[in-house]
Design a protein around this motif. Sequence first.
Motif, PDB file in Angstrom:
ATOM      1  N   ARG A 255       3.320   2.549  -1.697  1.00 15.63           N
ATOM      2  CA  ARG A 255       3.547   3.186  -3.001  1.00 15.63           C
ATOM      3  C   ARG A 255       2.285   3.889  -3.487  1.00 15.63           C
ATOM      4  NH1 ARG A 255       5.684  -0.206  -8.224  1.00 15.63           N
ATOM      5  NH2 ARG A 255       5.654   1.474  -9.724  1.00 15.63           N
ATOM      6  N   LYS A 256       1.151   3.243  -3.342  1.00 18.89           N
ATOM      7  CA  LYS A 256      -0.121   3.832  -3.785  1.00 18.89           C
ATOM      8  C   LYS A 256      -0.461   5.081  -2.967  1.00 18.89           C
ATOM      9  CE  LYS A 256      -1.791  -0.584  -5.365  1.00 18.89           C
ATOM     10  NZ  LYS A 256      -2.413  -1.803  -5.026  1.00 18.89           N
ATOM     11  N   VAL A 257      -0.250   5.003  -1.663  1.00 16.16           N
ATOM     12  CA  VAL A 257      -0.536   6.145  -0.792  1.00 16.16           C
ATOM     13  C   VAL A 257       0.410   7.304  -1.121  1.00 16.16           C
ATOM     14  CG1 VAL A 257      -0.488   6.951   1.599  1.00 16.16           C
ATOM     15  CG2 VAL A 257      -1.525   4.752   1.059  1.00 16.16           C
TER      16      VAL A 257
ATOM     17  N   GLU B 151       1.975   7.915  -3.964  1.00 16.42           N
ATOM     18  CA  GLU B 151       1.619   8.486  -5.268  1.00 16.42           C
ATOM     19  C   GLU B 151       0.368   9.351  -5.154  1.00 16.42           C
ATOM     20  OE1 GLU B 151       1.379   4.956  -7.648  1.00 16.42           O
ATOM     21  OE2 GLU B 151       3.539   4.961  -8.078  1.00 16.42           O
ATOM     22  N   TRP B 152      -0.598   8.911  -4.359  1.00 14.40           N
ATOM     23  CA  TRP B 152      -1.818   9.678  -4.155  1.00 14.40           C
ATOM     24  C   TRP B 152      -1.519  11.017  -3.480  1.00 14.40           C
ATOM     25  CZ3 TRP B 152      -3.644  11.092   0.692  1.00 14.40           C
ATOM     26  CH2 TRP B 152      -4.875  11.747   0.703  1.00 14.40           C
TER      27      TRP B 152
ATOM     28  N   PHE C 136       0.778  -1.241   0.000  1.00  8.90           N
ATOM     29  CA  PHE C 136       0.000   0.000   0.000  1.00  8.90           C
ATOM     30  C   PHE C 136       0.810   1.292   0.000  1.00  8.90           C
ATOM     31  CE2 PHE C 136      -2.685  -3.169   2.242  1.00  8.90           C
ATOM     32  CZ  PHE C 136      -3.673  -3.280   1.282  1.00  8.90           C
TER      33      PHE C 136
ATOM     34  N   LEU D 295       8.763   9.011  -2.162  1.00 10.31           N
ATOM     35  CA  LEU D 295       8.722   8.372  -3.477  1.00 10.31           C
ATOM     36  C   LEU D 295      10.102   8.383  -4.126  1.00 10.31           C
ATOM     37  CD1 LEU D 295       5.389   9.617  -5.076  1.00 10.31           C
ATOM     38  CD2 LEU D 295       6.092   7.252  -4.763  1.00 10.31           C
TER      39      LEU D 295
ATOM     40  N   ASP E 195       8.766  -4.174  -8.186  1.00  9.74           N
ATOM     41  CA  ASP E 195       7.798  -5.250  -8.421  1.00  9.74           C
ATOM     42  C   ASP E 195       8.408  -6.626  -8.174  1.00  9.74           C
ATOM     43  OD1 ASP E 195       5.622  -3.577  -9.132  1.00  9.74           O
ATOM     44  OD2 ASP E 195       6.508  -3.297 -11.120  1.00  9.74           O
TER      45      ASP E 195
ATOM     46  N   SER F  85       8.938  -2.998  -3.541  1.00  4.24           N
ATOM     47  CA  SER F  85       7.630  -2.708  -4.123  1.00  4.24           C
ATOM     48  C   SER F  85       7.785  -1.954  -5.446  1.00  4.24           C
ATOM     49  CB  SER F  85       6.801  -1.885  -3.137  1.00  4.24           C
ATOM     50  OG  SER F  85       5.593  -1.466  -3.711  1.00  4.24           O
TER      51      SER F  85
END
Length: 158
Positions: A56-58, A60-61, A54, A76, A122, A119
């Motif tokens: 990375r997604k947070v 980026e958001w 999670f 990041l 990948d 992460s």
Amino acid sequence: MLKTYIMTFFISMVPIVELRGGVPFGTLRGLPWHWCLIVCMIGNMLPVPLIFFFARKVLEWGADKPVIGGFFSWCLKKGEHGGEKLKAKADKGLYLALMLFVGIPLPGTGAWTGTLAASFLDLDFKKSVKAVMLGVLLAGLIMTVVSLLAKAGITSVL
């Protein structure tokens, strides 16, 4: 004594400080070294799955948000830089490099950054967790030895 265990556990969960701060704290507060190491390892490893799936997604958001954007962008960049640096040095031994990256107790090379880098690259989750766990163990052992030597030095001076 329970309070010291709890504080040691939570210190080990904090990014940047992690186990590198938890082990000296617990050791200097009188915890037995083996229990301190176990508590710190658990505290340091607990956030790893959340970071892997999670963070990375947070980040980026939140990178373009007004108040948190600067910090999230820095995180990041740190994760991307760590991932690329790891990939460039590792070639085929990527998971060994990840373990060593996490295991060398320097600022910015702990479980949080290593997992974030995995992460970003990948990498396989299970292999990454194993590499990070072995790295945390290595860093924990190094920090335990350093902490015990420091404690012995401080005790002999006093």
